[in-house]
Design an enzyme around this catalytic site. Structure first.
Site, mmCIF file in Angstrom:
data_model
loop_
_atom_site.group_PDB
_atom_site.id
_atom_site.type_symbol
_atom_site.label_atom_id
_atom_site.label_comp_id
_atom_site.label_asym_id
_atom_site.label_seq_id
_atom_site.Cartn_x
_atom_site.Cartn_y
_atom_site.Cartn_z
ATOM 1 N N GLU A 12 1.347 -7.371 7.567
ATOM 2 C CA GLU A 12 1.875 -6.576 8.673
ATOM 3 C C GLU A 12 3.210 -5.926 8.350
ATOM 4 O OE1 GLU A 12 1.279 -9.695 11.347
ATOM 5 O OE2 GLU A 12 -0.456 -8.770 12.301
ATOM 6 N N ASP A 19 -10.936 0.850 -24.093
ATOM 7 C CA ASP A 19 -10.972 0.669 -22.640
ATOM 8 C C ASP A 19 -11.057 2.012 -21.931
ATOM 9 O OD1 ASP A 19 -10.726 -2.021 -22.629
ATOM 10 O OD2 ASP A 19 -8.595 -2.076 -22.120
ATOM 11 N N ARG A 37 -3.857 -9.278 -20.290
ATOM 12 C CA ARG A 37 -4.841 -9.002 -21.347
ATOM 13 C C ARG A 37 -4.310 -8.012 -22.387
ATOM 14 N NH1 ARG A 37 -7.771 -4.330 -20.658
ATOM 15 N NH2 ARG A 37 -9.670 -4.994 -21.738
ATOM 16 N N PRO A 49 0.819 -1.221 0.000
ATOM 17 C CA PRO A 49 0.000 0.000 0.000
ATOM 18 C C PRO A 49 0.854 1.273 0.000
ATOM 19 C CG PRO A 49 -0.335 -1.288 2.035
ATOM 20 C CD PRO A 49 0.572 -2.070 1.153
HETATM 21 N N1 ADE Z 1 -1.086 -4.885 0.035
HETATM 22 C C1 ADE Z 1 -2.069 -4.518 0.893
HETATM 23 N N2 ADE Z 1 -2.794 -3.527 0.400
HETATM 24 C C2 ADE Z 1 -2.281 -3.242 -0.836
HETATM 25 C C3 ADE Z 1 -2.604 -2.310 -1.842
HETATM 26 N N3 ADE Z 1 -3.605 -1.436 -1.716
HETATM 27 N N4 ADE Z 1 -1.860 -2.318 -2.966
HETATM 28 C C4 ADE Z 1 -0.831 -3.178 -3.110
HETATM 29 N N5 ADE Z 1 -0.482 -4.079 -2.179
HETATM 30 C C5 ADE Z 1 -1.188 -4.112 -1.062
#
Ligand code: ADE
Length: 221
Positions: free
Chosen positions: A113, A164, A150, A86
């Site tokens: 984590e 797209d 794809r 994230p």
């Molecule tokens: N791992 C946990 N959440 C994530 C996200 N939003 N993007 C990429 N990997 C992740």
């Protein structure tokens, strides 16, 4: 193209690789997708792959060594190493196109984590699929794999992704199929007219209208 995915949960990929377009792309040799269990690369007792964080805090942190060993074993000269997290750069269609031109990518699925920051020293690109936190990088790695595969030449009809959403900073136009009237809702007249120029014009207008309403940010960039 070869995609090597490093994960603690290889079973999560079984259905993903065995359905629909991904399955067909694999059997037609457009892509080879290998799933690797990070645990198989651990040389610690009991195949340990994570440990408690220095400095305290909750949860377990993915250790360097199994990841380093796996990447060393799989990496070639032209490999791009990607970490799903994230904290990464935000993934989008432009990135998908770039990745679809590569020969070999390794995707590391981050741990819910966290992971030892030193792993980033062997990573070329950190990617996030959006501003929300999932329990691990497995689903994000499938999102990247699906959207890249794809786009590999020959996997699907080029026309299917020419229009797209996002290709030209616009969302896709609305589509309809039979029946003509469903629960009182009618298919727009222009689509039944057979007049191609008018249909194209209508579709372009709808793309702009939809994008202005739902994703004005796409048009600004
Ligand atoms: N791992 C946990 N959440 C994530 C996200 N939003 N993007 C990429 N990997 C992740």
């Amino acid at each position: 193209m070869i995609i090597d995915i490093l994960t603690l949960f290889p079973n999560m990929f079984e259905n993903f690789l065995n359905e629909s377009i991904i399955k067909r792309a694999i059997s037609n040799n457009f892509v080879k997708i290998n799933i690797h269990n990070i645990r198989d690369y651990s040389e610690y007792n009991n195949k340990q792959v994570d440990d408690t964080p220095y400095g305290g805090g909750s949860g377990m942190v993915l250790m360097c060594d199994p990841i380093f060993k796996a990447v060393e074993a799989l990496k070639k000269d032209d490999t791009k190493v990607i970490m799903m997290t994230p904290q990464g750069y935000k993934y989008n269609q432009t990135k998908a196109y770039e990745l679809s031109k590569l020969k070999h990518i390794i995707i590391i699925c981050g741990h819910y984590e966290g992971f030892d920051e030193r792993i980033l020293s062997i990573v070329d690109l950190e990617l996030s699929i959006g501003d929300y936190v999932l329990t691990g990088g497995e689903i994000p790695s499938m999102v990247v794999t699906d959207s890249v595969v794809r786009l590999i030449d020959g996997v699907i009809n080029k026309d299917s992704h020419l229009n797209d959403s996002f290709n030209d900073k616009l969302l896709d136009y609305p589509t309809y199929t039979k029946p003509r009237v469903y629960k009182g809702m009618e298919v727009p007249e222009v689509l039944l007219s057979g007049h191609h120029a008018n249909i194209t014009k209508w579709r372009n207008e709808e793309r702009i209208k939809k994008t202005k309403e739902k994703r004005p940010d796409l048009m600004e960039g």
